[in-house]
Motif scaffolding. Structure first.
Motif, PDB file in Angstrom:
ATOM      1  N   GLY A  86       0.833  -1.325   0.045  1.00 33.16           N
ATOM      2  CA  GLY A  86      -0.052   0.196   0.110  1.00 33.16           C
ATOM      3  C   GLY A  86       0.824   1.312   0.011  1.00 33.16           C
ATOM      4  N   THR A  87       1.999   1.119   0.597  1.00 30.74           N
ATOM      5  CA  THR A  87       2.836   2.326   0.851  1.00 30.74           C
ATOM      6  C   THR A  87       3.411   2.691  -0.682  1.00 30.74           C
ATOM      7  N   CYS A  88       3.751   1.826  -1.529  1.00 32.66           N
ATOM      8  CA  CYS A  88       4.183   2.142  -2.977  1.00 32.66           C
ATOM      9  C   CYS A  88       2.770   2.348  -3.745  1.00 32.66           C
ATOM     10  N   SER A  89       1.641   1.792  -3.529  1.00 34.59           N
ATOM     11  CA  SER A  89       0.642   1.952  -4.388  1.00 34.59           C
ATOM     12  C   SER A  89       0.188   3.556  -4.245  1.00 34.59           C
ATOM     13  N   ALA A  90       0.360   4.080  -3.166  1.00 36.88           N
ATOM     14  CA  ALA A  90       0.082   5.524  -2.807  1.00 36.88           C
ATOM     15  C   ALA A  90       0.973   6.326  -3.594  1.00 36.88           C
ATOM     16  N   ALA A  91       2.292   5.954  -3.673  1.00 35.59           N
ATOM     17  CA  ALA A  91       3.206   6.793  -4.532  1.00 35.59           C
ATOM     18  C   ALA A  91       2.604   6.613  -6.100  1.00 35.59           C
ATOM     19  N   ARG A  92       2.420   5.441  -6.425  1.00 35.10           N
ATOM     20  CA  ARG A  92       2.010   5.148  -7.831  1.00 35.10           C
ATOM     21  C   ARG A  92       0.702   5.687  -8.058  1.00 35.10           C
ATOM     22  N   GLU A  93      -0.343   5.903  -7.338  1.00 33.19           N
ATOM     23  CA  GLU A  93      -1.425   6.827  -7.539  1.00 33.19           C
ATOM     24  C   GLU A  93      -1.075   8.266  -7.596  1.00 33.19           C
ATOM     25  N   ALA A  94      -0.279   8.809  -6.905  1.00 34.03           N
ATOM     26  CA  ALA A  94       0.065  10.340  -7.060  1.00 34.03           C
ATOM     27  C   ALA A  94       0.453  10.445  -8.277  1.00 34.03           C
ATOM     28  N   VAL A  95       1.402   9.403  -8.922  1.00 32.43           N
ATOM     29  CA  VAL A  95       2.185   9.827 -10.261  1.00 32.43           C
ATOM     30  C   VAL A  95       1.132   9.644 -11.231  1.00 32.43           C
ATOM     31  N   ILE A  96       0.154   8.724 -11.178  1.00 35.08           N
ATOM     32  CA  ILE A  96      -0.829   8.627 -11.851  1.00 35.08           C
ATOM     33  C   ILE A  96      -1.782   9.862 -12.052  1.00 35.08           C
ATOM     34  N   LEU A  97      -1.657  10.832 -10.871  1.00 39.06           N
ATOM     35  CA  LEU A  97      -2.514  11.825 -11.005  1.00 39.06           C
ATOM     36  C   LEU A  97      -1.625  13.156 -11.451  1.00 39.06           C
ATOM     37  N   GLY A  98      -0.324  12.695 -11.583  1.00 41.69           N
ATOM     38  CA  GLY A  98       0.526  13.854 -12.133  1.00 41.69           C
ATOM     39  C   GLY A  98       1.406  14.580 -11.086  1.00 41.69           C
ATOM     40  N   ILE A  99       1.559  13.851  -9.942  1.00 42.68           N
ATOM     41  CA  ILE A  99       2.287  14.517  -8.805  1.00 42.68           C
ATOM     42  C   ILE A  99       3.414  13.690  -8.514  1.00 42.68           C
ATOM     43  N   PRO A 100       4.654  14.140  -8.376  1.00 42.18           N
ATOM     44  CA  PRO A 100       5.958  13.476  -8.060  1.00 42.18           C
ATOM     45  C   PRO A 100       5.833  12.767  -6.636  1.00 42.18           C
ATOM     46  N   ALA A 101       6.357  11.536  -6.443  1.00 41.19           N
ATOM     47  CA  ALA A 101       6.139  10.790  -5.367  1.00 41.19           C
ATOM     48  C   ALA A 101       7.213   9.936  -4.935  1.00 41.19           C
ATOM     49  N   VAL A 102       7.318   9.547  -3.724  1.00 40.69           N
ATOM     50  CA  VAL A 102       8.370   8.784  -3.212  1.00 40.69           C
ATOM     51  C   VAL A 102       7.894   7.957  -2.133  1.00 40.69           C
ATOM     52  N   ALA A 103       8.155   6.655  -2.211  1.00 40.61           N
ATOM     53  CA  ALA A 103       7.673   5.727  -1.261  1.00 40.61           C
ATOM     54  C   ALA A 103       8.738   5.430  -0.347  1.00 40.61           C
ATOM     55  N   LEU A 104       8.724   5.360   1.166  1.00 46.35           N
ATOM     56  CA  LEU A 104      10.035   5.304   2.051  1.00 46.35           C
ATOM     57  C   LEU A 104       9.614   3.992   2.881  1.00 46.35           C
ATOM     58  N   SER A 105      10.485   3.204   3.094  1.00 47.17           N
ATOM     59  CA  SER A 105      10.332   2.114   3.820  1.00 47.17           C
ATOM     60  C   SER A 105      11.661   1.906   4.968  1.00 47.17           C
ATOM     61  N   TYR A 106      11.469   1.121   5.905  1.00 48.35           N
ATOM     62  CA  TYR A 106      12.680   0.953   6.901  1.00 48.35           C
ATOM     63  C   TYR A 106      12.637  -0.494   7.473  1.00 48.35           C
ATOM     64  N   ASP A 107      13.696  -1.159   7.071  1.00 47.12           N
ATOM     65  CA  ASP A 107      13.783  -2.480   7.333  1.00 47.12           C
ATOM     66  C   ASP A 107      13.772  -2.888   9.165  1.00 47.12           C
ATOM     67  N   ASN A 108      12.740  -2.395   9.520  1.00 46.29           N
ATOM     68  CA  ASN A 108      12.613  -2.717  11.133  1.00 46.29           C
ATOM     69  C   ASN A 108      11.316  -3.490  11.432  1.00 46.29           C
ATOM     70  N   TYR A 109      11.059  -4.394  10.312  1.00 48.83           N
ATOM     71  CA  TYR A 109       9.751  -5.307  10.677  1.00 48.83           C
ATOM     72  C   TYR A 109      10.012  -6.076  12.053  1.00 48.83           C
ATOM     73  N   HIS A 110      11.165  -6.428  12.430  1.00 45.75           N
ATOM     74  CA  HIS A 110      11.678  -7.396  13.555  1.00 45.75           C
ATOM     75  C   HIS A 110      11.471  -6.637  14.812  1.00 45.75           C
ATOM     76  N   ASN A 111      11.317  -5.283  14.717  1.00 44.22           N
ATOM     77  CA  ASN A 111      11.700  -4.215  15.837  1.00 44.22           C
ATOM     78  C   ASN A 111      10.718  -3.175  15.453  1.00 44.22           C
ATOM     79  N   GLN A 112       9.272  -3.463  15.338  1.00 45.31           N
ATOM     80  CA  GLN A 112       8.425  -2.227  14.949  1.00 45.31           C
ATOM     81  C   GLN A 112       8.378  -0.997  15.713  1.00 45.31           C
ATOM     82  N   ALA A 113       8.490  -1.222  17.052  1.00 42.23           N
ATOM     83  CA  ALA A 113       8.566   0.043  17.854  1.00 42.23           C
ATOM     84  C   ALA A 113       9.417   0.952  17.766  1.00 42.23           C
ATOM     85  N   SER A 114      10.677   0.660  17.201  1.00 43.50           N
ATOM     86  CA  SER A 114      11.616   1.552  17.004  1.00 43.50           C
ATOM     87  C   SER A 114      11.919   2.141  15.560  1.00 43.50           C
ATOM     88  N   PHE A 115      12.163   3.186  15.340  1.00 43.96           N
ATOM     89  CA  PHE A 115      12.605   4.018  14.128  1.00 43.96           C
ATOM     90  C   PHE A 115      13.746   4.310  14.093  1.00 43.96           C
TER      91      PHE A 115
END
Length: 265
Positions: A113-142
């Motif tokens: 869904g993160t990437c799809s939100a960015a893709r939808e923005a681009v479909i609508l003509g707005i530049p977009a960036v999807a950002l993800s953090y490899d912390n699935y093993h420790n979701q409480a910490s960023f």
């Protein structure tokens, strides 16, 4: 500049707050948040049309941003911002989606869904960036992710300001779960497609989908995002929203069914 933040982990998620806080020190920004009212991970590019969307004003941790929650998916949030919340005023200059709990690598860009939100923005003509953090093993910490992505965010802001962001492309960014001084750098990367297998585990009510990662990797794919992220790099991949294989489209002219026949016959 107007910056729209969204995600798939929900408006109460720590990741989107971390992203907003990383932007606050930057100058001349108006920050808006339009995010799902609850977690919508893994919904891909699904949109809501069997029930009414109702964007609702939402307090956002007391930060100086204007926020709404939406009873829909990440793509719905971008559509709601574009068609409903900003229809009578300037629309966002840039959409930032995330920061997602866990990486979105390779084929994940189709499920995320993160990437799809960015893709939808681009479909609508707005530049977009999807950002993800490899912390699935420790979701409480960023960790230090807000500081790590700071220079990259500034670059995207400047490119947006100068009208240099590419059309029909969103940027997929993945950050390793490391202290800032241990991140090896930022690197371009291609999408990985064979870095895990689907596994269904039995349960009382049916089967749950999970993943199985091989113990060893072949020597190919050295420029793939999965391998580079696990090696300590922040990866950046330009993802084109036009999936047409134009080389094959040209080769189709040699099909016996089509060869030497005018179009439409």
């Amino acid at each position: 500049m107007r910056i729209l933040l969204t995600n798939d982990d929900g408006i109460e998620a720590l990741g989107i707050r971390t992203l907003a806080e990383a932007l606050l020190p930057l100058q001349d920004l108006e920050i808006y948040v339009v995010a799902p009212s609850e977690e919508r991970s893994g919904v891909g590019h699904g949109v809501t049309f069997r029930e009414a969307l109702a964007p609702t004003p939402h307090d956002f941790y007391g930060l100086p941003v204007k926020a709404w929650s939406v009873n829909g998916n990440p793509a719905d949030c971008v559509k709601a911002a574009y068609y409903l919340l900003f229809k009578d005023q300037e629309r966002p200059d840039l959409v930032l989606s995330g920061i997602n709990v866990g990486a979105n690598l390779g084929k994940d860009v189709y499920y995320s869904g993160t990437c799809s939100a960015a893709r939808e923005a681009v479909i609508l003509g707005i530049p977009a960036v999807a950002l993800s953090y490899d912390n699935y093993h420790n979701q409480a910490s960023f960790g230090e992710v807000g500081s790590i992505i700071g220079p990259l965010l500034q670059q995207f802001m400047e490119q947006t300001k100068q009208k240099q962001m590419p059309e029909k492309v969103f940027w997929n960014v993945n950050v390793p779960d490391l202290p800032e001084n241990q991140v090896k750098g930022i690197t371009p990367a291609v999408l990985a497609f064979d870095f895990y297998n689907d596994v269904y585990s039995p349960a009382e009510t049916g089967y749950f989908l999970g993943r199985e990662y091989p113990d060893q990797w072949d020597t190919q794919g050295e420029q793939e995002d999965f391998r580079l992220l696990k090696s300590g790099y922040m990866t950046v991949t330009p993802v084109h929203i036009d999936s047409t294989d134009r080389k094959l489209l040209e080769q189709m002219k040699e099909w016996p069914l089509l060869k030497n026949k005018p179009r439409g016959e």
